[in-house]
Write a protein that holds these residues in place. Structure first.
Motif: not given
Length: 413
Positions: A60, A96, A151, A155, A187-188
């Motif tokens: 990730g 992930t 997003d 991930d 978060s990505c």
């Protein structure tokens, strides 16, 4: 009553073949096919380097951006796709979620087309409720929807930009590489694999893009004749047993090795040789089929290079081909090329560009390895002049270019 494809006796129409007498798994010879690892030859080192750059994505983290260089047919796209697929599978085993996307920038050759294509590939409307219209919204809107998709779904996203030098600007590299830092993504993480046939590509990048990318560089060398032979032998099961005579693969490898070690061309020649044998109802693929296939592969390769080029650019290249064939000299001055270009535009009733614009087009074709260019001295106190020359035989160039509809009248159609 419509024809249902069966003859009067209820059998298969003899005009069509259900079972090829030559091929069993023809897809193994297609350029788009991604073979299993055991079929990939001579690229172990490159596979490891690309894998190391992508390795943080498995847990990730942010993969390293990279620019991959090498001539056409050196396995750049193949290795990038192969390693990306393996990274995606490995990440899934670690919980992930990795999204992968591939675009050919020769096709999606503007920033807007590129980002809309990426968004479409990575989207699932049922999951994101984000719609990607093919046209009608601004580039910034495509980016905004793209960030929402990433997003919502992943991930990590690994994006392959093939023939990146065909894009009109570097903005997409800037946007993708700085998305997290600029707060566009929550978060990505994004990893970029940019692929170019031109080793000088990075020199043309803006400094802010270079700083933002912080990329690693990998160079793919051409294949030698032995590697090309192994590549084809590893895909020999594309053909039925004993269909290939013993000289077919060595000859195909020798032809491709003599022209920059191009595996794509080697497989092209082998596939076309089989197709020619099939069309002629021959039971085996022989040397004569390979020699005929080589000419066809030359035309197809040059046509692929020209794909996406405007008609005006093709006219400048055709002008060089016509002059080369007529004069039997390889290097042509730009003034002479412009005169021939004007003749062609008049004959085809096409708008005529200025001499300066034609010169710019010639230099663009040289940058894309469609033409060659060279300064040549005129003698003491006379300076030098830029000359352009073909990288293929004139007839190969003519055949490839004249498949464009605007040139039909040159063929009397």
């Amino acid at each position: 009553m419509p024809d249902d494809g069966n003859d009067a006796n209820g059998g298969t129409d003899p005009l069509f073949r259900v079972d090829s007498p030559i091929f069993t798994r023809k897809e193994l010879l297609e350029i788009e096919h991604i073979p299993n690892e055991e079929r990939i030859v001579g690229r172990d080192e490159q596979i490891k380097k690309v894998a190391n750059a992508l390795n943080p994505a498995i847990a990730g983290g942010s993969p390293r951006n990279m620019i991959v260089y090498g001539k056409t047919g050196t396995g750049k796209s193949l290795v990038a796709k192969h390693v990306t697929q393996r990274a995606k599978r490995a990440a899934e085993n670690h919980g992930t979620t990795v999204g992968t996307a591939y675009i050919d920038c020769a096709q999606s050759n503007t920033e807007t087309r590129a980002i809309s294509t990426l968004a479409t590939q990575l989207n699932d409307v049922g999951e994101t409720e984000v719609k990607i219209p093919p046209t009608g919204i601004a580039t910034d809107d495509y980016y905004a929807r793209f960030w929402r998709i990433l997003d919502a779904r992943f991930d990590v996203a690994i994006i392959i930009l093939d023939e990146i030098d065909k894009l009109g600007n570097d903005e997409i590299l800037m946007q993708l590489s700085r998305a997290g830092e600029a707060g566009k993504l929550g978060s990505c993480k994004i990893g970029i694999i940019a692929i170019s046939n031109k080793i000088s590509y990075q020199d043309k990048l803006e400094q802010r893009v270079k700083s933002s990318l912080q990329e690693r560089e990998f160079i793919f060398p051409p294949y030698d004749a032995e590697q090309l032979r192994l590549i084809m032998e590893n895909r020999e099961d594309a053909f039925k047993p004993d269909v290939l005579t013993s000289d077919v693969i060595p000859l195909s490898a020798a032809f491709a090795a003599s022209e920059h070690g191009d595996a794509r061309k080697a497989l092209d020649i082998l596939r076309h040789a089989g197709e020619i044998a099939e069309e002629r109802d021959d039971e085996r693929v022989r040397e004569e089929h390979v020699r005929d296939a080589r000419s066809l592969a030359d035309v197809n390769r040059f046509r692929d290079l020209l794909q996406g080029q405007p008609t005006q650019a093709k006219l400048t290249v055709l002008a060089v081909a016509e002059l080369t064939a007529a004069r039997r000299e390889s290097k042509i001055e730009s003034n002479d090329i412009y005169d021939k270009y004007c003749e062609l535009t008049t004959a085809l009733d096409v708008n005529q560009l200025s001499q300066r614009r034609v010169y710019d087009l010639l230099r663009e074709q040289a940058f894309l390895d469609i033409l060659g260019q060279e300064f040549e001295g005129r003698g003491r106190a006379r300076g030098s002049v830029m000359k352009f020359y073909l990288l293929e035989e004139p007839e190969t160039v003519r055949q490839a270019i004249q498949r464009d509809a605007v040139f039909d009248q040159m063929n009397g159609e």
